[in-house]
Scaffold this motif. Sequence first.
Motif, mmCIF file in Angstrom:
data_model
loop_
_atom_site.group_PDB
_atom_site.id
_atom_site.type_symbol
_atom_site.label_atom_id
_atom_site.label_comp_id
_atom_site.label_asym_id
_atom_site.label_seq_id
_atom_site.Cartn_x
_atom_site.Cartn_y
_atom_site.Cartn_z
ATOM 1 N N UNK A 103 49.418 54.256 50.806
ATOM 2 C CA UNK A 103 50.097 52.967 50.674
ATOM 3 C C UNK A 103 49.101 51.820 50.760
ATOM 4 N N UNK A 104 48.131 51.956 51.650
ATOM 5 C CA UNK A 104 47.185 50.880 51.921
ATOM 6 C C UNK A 104 46.393 50.486 50.674
ATOM 7 N N UNK A 105 46.053 51.455 49.832
ATOM 8 C CA UNK A 105 45.224 51.162 48.662
ATOM 9 C C UNK A 105 45.951 50.315 47.623
ATOM 10 N N UNK A 106 47.255 50.143 47.789
ATOM 11 C CA UNK A 106 48.039 49.347 46.845
ATOM 12 C C UNK A 106 48.001 47.854 47.160
ATOM 13 N N UNK A 107 47.517 47.495 48.356
ATOM 14 C CA UNK A 107 47.677 46.117 48.838
ATOM 15 C C UNK A 107 46.344 45.413 49.073
ATOM 16 N N UNK A 108 46.231 44.221 48.560
ATOM 17 C CA UNK A 108 45.141 43.334 48.943
ATOM 18 C C UNK A 108 45.296 42.983 50.416
ATOM 19 N N UNK A 109 44.214 42.507 51.017
ATOM 20 C CA UNK A 109 44.240 42.189 52.444
ATOM 21 C C UNK A 109 45.288 41.127 52.779
ATOM 22 N N UNK A 110 45.520 40.155 51.879
ATOM 23 C CA UNK A 110 46.500 39.120 52.199
ATOM 24 C C UNK A 110 47.906 39.704 52.290
ATOM 25 N N UNK A 111 48.189 40.764 51.531
ATOM 26 C CA UNK A 111 49.479 41.436 51.629
ATOM 27 C C UNK A 111 49.547 42.303 52.876
ATOM 28 N N UNK B 116 30.057 47.425 34.645
ATOM 29 C CA UNK B 116 30.324 48.464 33.654
ATOM 30 C C UNK B 116 29.956 48.082 32.243
ATOM 31 N N UNK B 117 29.131 47.023 32.107
ATOM 32 C CA UNK B 117 28.679 46.578 30.785
ATOM 33 C C UNK B 117 29.832 46.284 29.825
ATOM 34 N N UNK B 118 30.896 45.732 30.382
ATOM 35 C CA UNK B 118 32.012 45.338 29.533
ATOM 36 C C UNK B 118 33.045 46.417 29.302
ATOM 37 N N UNK B 119 32.819 47.624 29.846
ATOM 38 C CA UNK B 119 33.814 48.689 29.705
ATOM 39 C C UNK B 119 35.020 48.370 30.585
ATOM 40 N N UNK B 120 36.213 48.297 30.018
ATOM 41 C CA UNK B 120 37.392 47.876 30.795
ATOM 42 C C UNK B 120 37.957 48.976 31.681
ATOM 43 N N UNK B 121 37.370 49.139 32.855
ATOM 44 C CA UNK B 121 37.866 50.100 33.842
ATOM 45 C C UNK B 121 38.409 49.338 35.043
ATOM 46 N N UNK B 122 39.689 49.132 35.036
ATOM 47 C CA UNK B 122 40.332 48.368 36.104
ATOM 48 C C UNK B 122 41.241 49.272 36.939
ATOM 49 N N UNK B 123 41.326 48.941 38.202
ATOM 50 C CA UNK B 123 42.233 49.637 39.111
ATOM 51 C C UNK B 123 43.669 49.466 38.616
ATOM 52 N N UNK B 124 44.468 50.528 38.569
ATOM 53 C CA UNK B 124 45.848 50.389 38.109
ATOM 54 C C UNK B 124 46.690 49.464 38.981
ATOM 55 N N UNK B 125 46.213 49.210 40.212
ATOM 56 C CA UNK B 125 46.930 48.294 41.105
ATOM 57 C C UNK B 125 46.342 46.883 41.066
ATOM 58 N N UNK B 126 45.406 46.644 40.158
ATOM 59 C CA UNK B 126 44.737 45.346 40.089
ATOM 60 C C UNK B 126 45.732 44.187 40.037
ATOM 61 N N UNK B 127 46.639 44.202 39.100
ATOM 62 C CA UNK B 127 47.564 43.074 38.942
ATOM 63 C C UNK B 127 48.507 42.925 40.136
ATOM 64 N N UNK B 128 49.220 43.975 40.568
ATOM 65 C CA UNK B 128 50.105 43.780 41.728
ATOM 66 C C UNK B 128 49.368 43.473 43.027
ATOM 67 N N UNK B 129 48.097 43.901 43.134
ATOM 68 C CA UNK B 129 47.338 43.535 44.331
ATOM 69 C C UNK B 129 46.923 42.073 44.303
ATOM 70 N N UNK B 130 46.755 41.534 43.102
ATOM 71 C CA UNK B 130 46.185 40.198 42.953
ATOM 72 C C UNK B 130 47.222 39.081 42.937
ATOM 73 N N UNK B 131 48.368 39.277 42.309
ATOM 74 C CA UNK B 131 49.314 38.166 42.129
ATOM 75 C C UNK B 131 49.937 37.724 43.451
#
Length: 418
Positions: free
Chosen positions: A69-77, A127-142
Amino acid sequence: MINELNRVVVTGMGIISPIGNNIPEFWKNIINEKNGVAPITKFDTANFKTKFAAEVKEFNGYDYFEKGELRKYDLFTQYALAATQEAVRNANLDFEKLNRNKIGVIWGSGNGGINTFQEQVIEFAKGNGTPRFNPFFIPKMIADIPSGVISIKYGLRGLNFSTISACASSNNAIIDAVNYIRLGKANIIITGGSEAAINESSIGGFNASRALSTKNESPETASRPFDISRDGFVMGEGAGALVLESLETALQRGATIIAEVIGTGMAADAYHLTGTHPEGEGAYLGMLDAIEEANISPDTIDYINAHATSTNMGDLTELKAIERAFGTRKSLAISATKSMTGHLLGAAGAIESIICILAIKNNLVPATINTLEIEEGFKDKFDFVLGKSKHKEINIALNNTFGFGGHIATTVFKKYND
């Protein structure tokens, strides 16, 4: 049709802060003038103008979440959920016995998941422009995610959203919660704010705008609100959570009522992107709005927890606004607790509302530490509580918050009487 507005009371509080990760510890440290400012440990500050902040200490996400569960949340969450857990427990909320369709969540944050955003952009660049993003990037960030996650955790199906107004965010969240309860749109609302912005991009960005103190030789004295030698704010982090409910609901379930919210005020400086109005126009209008809504005389305010971030112009304009709203009154106690906690940005309004409520409950005004000489022309006009906390009968307290963009949010709390 609405015939009469509901009264709104506070029944629970929770906190994660630079000087304590629960309400008893936090209040003990507040009244003992504990300083939460120290050199930054989160990153290498060698090349930064400011090398210190008020970091949360001894917070372990695994005390609150499973690893998956923890890996889904940014520290502010994480901070938001941890503070809410204490507030829910403090309010003795048994959700199985309550109508969860009428329980909402309104949460504030000025920056959202800025740590996640920075980390992911750095990884992308590596990553030299290779788009490798965490699948939780958006929900962790917004920035709206804490309100959603809190509702999911407790199964709360009432109104749910987040407020963003920079450093006024969590006070705006509280104001919205008060208004929706008054209107009967919810019986109970969990509200507050969280921030976790101590990283390279935030410190560097605020340094670039010359907003942060650079007293690296003496970081523990850097936050000195109203002092003639102040040179900028000290960044803090953490979360504050409040359980607000209608008086009727609180009485029906036998809740312990800590305080009542009697007034809210909002306004705008309409002046500058980051600077305050030279005469504190927005601050004055916000306080006036809150006092009028509370239907009280300015003379009945016993204590003001000032926004007072320790910036040159901001502190001065707030004092001008206070004088305009209250006149010169030596019995009006004023303190700025950011001198201990640092400035929690979007979470500031929540933890300073908690301080106001605890001041009322304990009849004790917390001190402004570090400040030695008050801004010229104001030191004899009010009761500036400096150095040590002060016992005083407090029935009504006011909390100011101001945000970049000219956002003004003010709340007024009162000792609960039947």
